[in-house]
Design a protein around this motif. Sequence first.
Motif, PDB file in Angstrom:
ATOM      1  N   LEU A 254       0.819  -1.215   0.000  1.00 60.56           N
ATOM      2  CA  LEU A 254       0.000   0.000   0.000  1.00 60.56           C
ATOM      3  C   LEU A 254       0.850   1.262   0.000  1.00 60.56           C
ATOM      4  CD1 LEU A 254      -2.856  -1.051   2.464  1.00 60.56           C
ATOM      5  CD2 LEU A 254      -3.031  -0.713  -0.011  1.00 60.56           C
ATOM      6  N   SER A 255       2.073   1.164   0.470  1.00 62.03           N
ATOM      7  CA  SER A 255       2.969   2.323   0.513  1.00 62.03           C
ATOM      8  C   SER A 255       3.683   2.561  -0.815  1.00 62.03           C
ATOM      9  CB  SER A 255       4.014   2.131   1.616  1.00 62.03           C
ATOM     10  OG  SER A 255       3.398   1.976   2.883  1.00 62.03           O
ATOM     11  N   SER A 256       3.383   1.736  -1.826  1.00 60.80           N
ATOM     12  CA  SER A 256       4.166   1.773  -3.061  1.00 60.80           C
ATOM     13  C   SER A 256       3.718   2.815  -4.074  1.00 60.80           C
ATOM     14  CB  SER A 256       4.135   0.391  -3.725  1.00 60.80           C
ATOM     15  OG  SER A 256       2.808   0.061  -4.133  1.00 60.80           O
ATOM     16  N   GLU A 257       2.478   3.285  -3.972  1.00 64.22           N
ATOM     17  CA  GLU A 257       2.009   4.283  -4.940  1.00 64.22           C
ATOM     18  C   GLU A 257       0.840   5.070  -4.374  1.00 64.22           C
ATOM     19  OE1 GLU A 257      -0.556   2.541  -8.269  1.00 64.22           O
ATOM     20  OE2 GLU A 257       0.716   0.813  -7.738  1.00 64.22           O
ATOM     21  N   LYS A 258       0.415   6.094  -5.104  1.00 63.98           N
ATOM     22  CA  LYS A 258      -0.610   7.012  -4.613  1.00 63.98           C
ATOM     23  C   LYS A 258      -1.973   6.330  -4.502  1.00 63.98           C
ATOM     24  CE  LYS A 258      -2.296   8.935  -9.005  1.00 63.98           C
ATOM     25  NZ  LYS A 258      -2.461  10.170  -9.810  1.00 63.98           N
ATOM     26  N   PHE A 259      -2.851   6.965  -3.713  1.00 66.39           N
ATOM     27  CA  PHE A 259      -4.235   6.519  -3.562  1.00 66.39           C
ATOM     28  C   PHE A 259      -5.149   7.446  -4.355  1.00 66.39           C
ATOM     29  CE2 PHE A 259      -2.112   4.977   0.220  1.00 66.39           C
ATOM     30  CZ  PHE A 259      -2.586   3.681   0.335  1.00 66.39           C
ATOM     31  N   THR A 260      -6.094   6.854  -5.072  1.00 61.55           N
ATOM     32  CA  THR A 260      -7.112   7.625  -5.787  1.00 61.55           C
ATOM     33  C   THR A 260      -8.477   7.225  -5.263  1.00 61.55           C
ATOM     34  OG1 THR A 260      -5.761   7.777  -7.789  1.00 61.55           O
ATOM     35  CG2 THR A 260      -8.124   8.178  -8.022  1.00 61.55           C
ATOM     36  N   LEU A 261      -9.193   8.180  -4.697  1.00 63.09           N
ATOM     37  CA  LEU A 261     -10.563   7.961  -4.230  1.00 63.09           C
ATOM     38  C   LEU A 261     -11.502   8.569  -5.263  1.00 63.09           C
ATOM     39  CD1 LEU A 261     -11.100   6.520  -1.485  1.00 63.09           C
ATOM     40  CD2 LEU A 261      -8.839   7.530  -1.643  1.00 63.09           C
ATOM     41  N   VAL A 262     -12.231   7.721  -5.963  1.00 67.86           N
ATOM     42  CA  VAL A 262     -13.143   8.175  -7.008  1.00 67.86           C
ATOM     43  C   VAL A 262     -14.473   8.568  -6.385  1.00 67.86           C
ATOM     44  CG1 VAL A 262     -14.367   7.549  -9.124  1.00 67.86           C
ATOM     45  CG2 VAL A 262     -12.010   6.746  -8.746  1.00 67.86           C
ATOM     46  N   ALA A 263     -14.891   9.800  -6.651  1.00 71.90           N
ATOM     47  CA  ALA A 263     -16.188  10.311  -6.206  1.00 71.90           C
ATOM     48  C   ALA A 263     -17.017  10.555  -7.467  1.00 71.90           C
ATOM     49  CB  ALA A 263     -16.016  11.604  -5.415  1.00 71.90           C
ATOM     50  N   PRO A 264     -18.019   9.725  -7.736  1.00 72.09           N
ATOM     51  CA  PRO A 264     -18.703   9.793  -9.030  1.00 72.09           C
ATOM     52  C   PRO A 264     -19.760  10.896  -9.140  1.00 72.09           C
ATOM     53  CG  PRO A 264     -19.607   8.013  -7.735  1.00 72.09           C
ATOM     54  CD  PRO A 264     -18.489   8.603  -6.919  1.00 72.09           C
ATOM     55  N   PHE A 265     -19.552  11.983  -8.411  1.00 65.90           N
ATOM     56  CA  PHE A 265     -20.445  13.133  -8.454  1.00 65.90           C
ATOM     57  C   PHE A 265     -19.604  14.396  -8.361  1.00 65.90           C
ATOM     58  CE2 PHE A 265     -22.949   9.582  -6.904  1.00 65.90           C
ATOM     59  CZ  PHE A 265     -24.064   9.655  -7.731  1.00 65.90           C
TER      60      PHE A 265
ATOM     61  N   LYS B 208      -7.070  -1.939 -10.934  1.00 66.45           N
ATOM     62  CA  LYS B 208      -6.486  -3.097 -10.270  1.00 66.45           C
ATOM     63  C   LYS B 208      -7.016  -3.192  -8.842  1.00 66.45           C
ATOM     64  CE  LYS B 208      -2.094  -2.851 -12.802  1.00 66.45           C
ATOM     65  NZ  LYS B 208      -0.625  -2.670 -12.659  1.00 66.45           N
ATOM     66  N   PRO B 209      -7.267  -4.390  -8.354  1.00 63.23           N
ATOM     67  CA  PRO B 209      -7.777  -4.558  -6.976  1.00 63.23           C
ATOM     68  C   PRO B 209      -6.652  -4.549  -5.943  1.00 63.23           C
ATOM     69  CG  PRO B 209      -7.692  -6.684  -8.038  1.00 63.23           C
ATOM     70  CD  PRO B 209      -7.242  -5.682  -9.078  1.00 63.23           C
ATOM     71  N   ASP B 210      -5.793  -3.529  -6.021  1.00 59.81           N
ATOM     72  CA  ASP B 210      -4.619  -3.485  -5.149  1.00 59.81           C
ATOM     73  C   ASP B 210      -4.751  -2.464  -4.027  1.00 59.81           C
ATOM     74  OD1 ASP B 210      -4.409  -1.112  -6.530  1.00 59.81           O
ATOM     75  OD2 ASP B 210      -2.513  -1.604  -7.533  1.00 59.81           O
ATOM     76  N   GLY B 211      -5.935  -1.840  -3.903  1.00 59.51           N
ATOM     77  CA  GLY B 211      -6.168  -0.896  -2.813  1.00 59.51           C
ATOM     78  C   GLY B 211      -5.815   0.536  -3.131  1.00 59.51           C
TER      79      GLY B 211
ATOM     80  N   ALA C  32     -13.438  -5.698  -8.008  1.00 53.59           N
ATOM     81  CA  ALA C  32     -13.583  -7.127  -7.702  1.00 53.59           C
ATOM     82  C   ALA C  32     -12.218  -7.804  -7.724  1.00 53.59           C
ATOM     83  CB  ALA C  32     -14.508  -7.792  -8.717  1.00 53.59           C
ATOM     84  N   GLY C  33     -12.103  -8.881  -6.971  1.00 58.45           N
ATOM     85  CA  GLY C  33     -10.869  -9.639  -6.963  1.00 58.45           C
ATOM     86  C   GLY C  33      -9.884  -9.227  -5.896  1.00 58.45           C
ATOM     87  N   MET C  34     -10.275  -8.290  -5.038  1.00 62.13           N
ATOM     88  CA  MET C  34      -9.371  -7.869  -3.970  1.00 62.13           C
ATOM     89  C   MET C  34      -9.250  -8.976  -2.920  1.00 62.13           C
ATOM     90  SD  MET C  34      -9.606  -4.529  -1.455  1.00 62.13           S
ATOM     91  CE  MET C  34      -8.833  -3.437  -2.652  1.00 62.13           C
ATOM     92  N   PRO C  35      -8.017  -9.322  -2.507  1.00 63.48           N
ATOM     93  CA  PRO C  35      -7.849 -10.326  -1.451  1.00 63.48           C
ATOM     94  C   PRO C  35      -8.562  -9.909  -0.169  1.00 63.48           C
ATOM     95  CG  PRO C  35      -5.758  -9.858  -2.528  1.00 63.48           C
ATOM     96  CD  PRO C  35      -6.730  -8.843  -3.037  1.00 63.48           C
ATOM     97  N   ALA C  36      -9.129 -10.887   0.521  1.00 64.03           N
ATOM     98  CA  ALA C  36      -9.908 -10.596   1.731  1.00 64.03           C
ATOM     99  C   ALA C  36      -9.077  -9.866   2.774  1.00 64.03           C
ATOM    100  CB  ALA C  36     -10.463 -11.896   2.308  1.00 64.03           C
TER     101      ALA C  36
END
Length: 331
Positions: free
Chosen positions: A34-45, A91-94, A266-270
């Motif tokens: 999770l520390s390897s790249e930026k986070f993008t939070l998509v807000a569809p509005f 990608k389901p990588d968080g 989909a496909g994100m590890p539990a």
Amino acid sequence: MLSRRQLTRSALACAALLAATTPLHAQTAIDKALSSEKFTLVAPFPPGGPIDTLARVLAEGLAKKYGQVGVVDNAPGAAGNIGMDKVRRAKPDGHTMLVIPAGNLTINPTLMPKFPFSIEKDFTAVTMLATTPNVLVANPATGLKTLPDLIKTAKAKPDSLSYGSPGIGSGLHLAGELFKSQANVDILHVAYKGTAPALNDVLGGTIPLMFSNLPAVLPHLQSGKLVALGVTDAKRSPSVPDIPTFTEQGVPGVEIPSWYSLLAPAGMPAELAEQLARDAQDILAQPDVAERLKTQGLVRWDLRTTAFTRHIQDETARWAKVIAARGIKME
């Protein structure tokens, strides 16, 4: 030769070291990823409102924890479907996640004839984020102050009242239809393209009533430009404790809060989904964040992964029945 006391101390030290390190191997691997790249939070509005606020809070919190950049991608259009599609394809990588309101998950799949997603197959349900009551408001010029006032007027003068909503099939439209059914009154529904134009017409007196989520109308309630007739929740809101519920005023069964949640592809590890759920809840529980949410009428809701998935299923079934019973169709 070591004494018995020294052996005991050594054994305890080893046990403590083992307990402190062994369970963290998987978590450390996830932290590193999770520390390897930026986070993008998509807000569809568009920017502004609860979705945007929650996305920014999470982007800031995740960036701080993992030493990365956190950005919000406002991707409006197609009733939220454009933003949802962005996350479905990620990608389901968080690192790419979706902040979404309830209606897109529990109403649109039934209401939209060609809904392009399967919520269960295309996304991972990470966690609920926050909830806020919906509220029925009136222009003060109507003279209405309580729900019984409204019901009395509606029954004495059928078709004399109307209420606005952000659109056909929105959760707020369905709140109005459920209220009409439970109270046995007939009030004309006026569909708008969003909350803002409906709110402007209620403030201007073009229409007398509106169902809205609390954050959108809270400033106008505080200034006296609107009157709250009731909140559609099981209990009073801590943000507006003086506003009674529908049940308190003799109309049970109209418990329809707005809620907002975090989804991933989909496909994100539990294990990853569970950690992101913990991270999100930890961020929202911080006192400064909780206060920030409270000022907008939002309250943290801790419901994660499997339990959250069941909630989506239950709510989808509930709204499918209401849509069928009221004959609601998307125009």
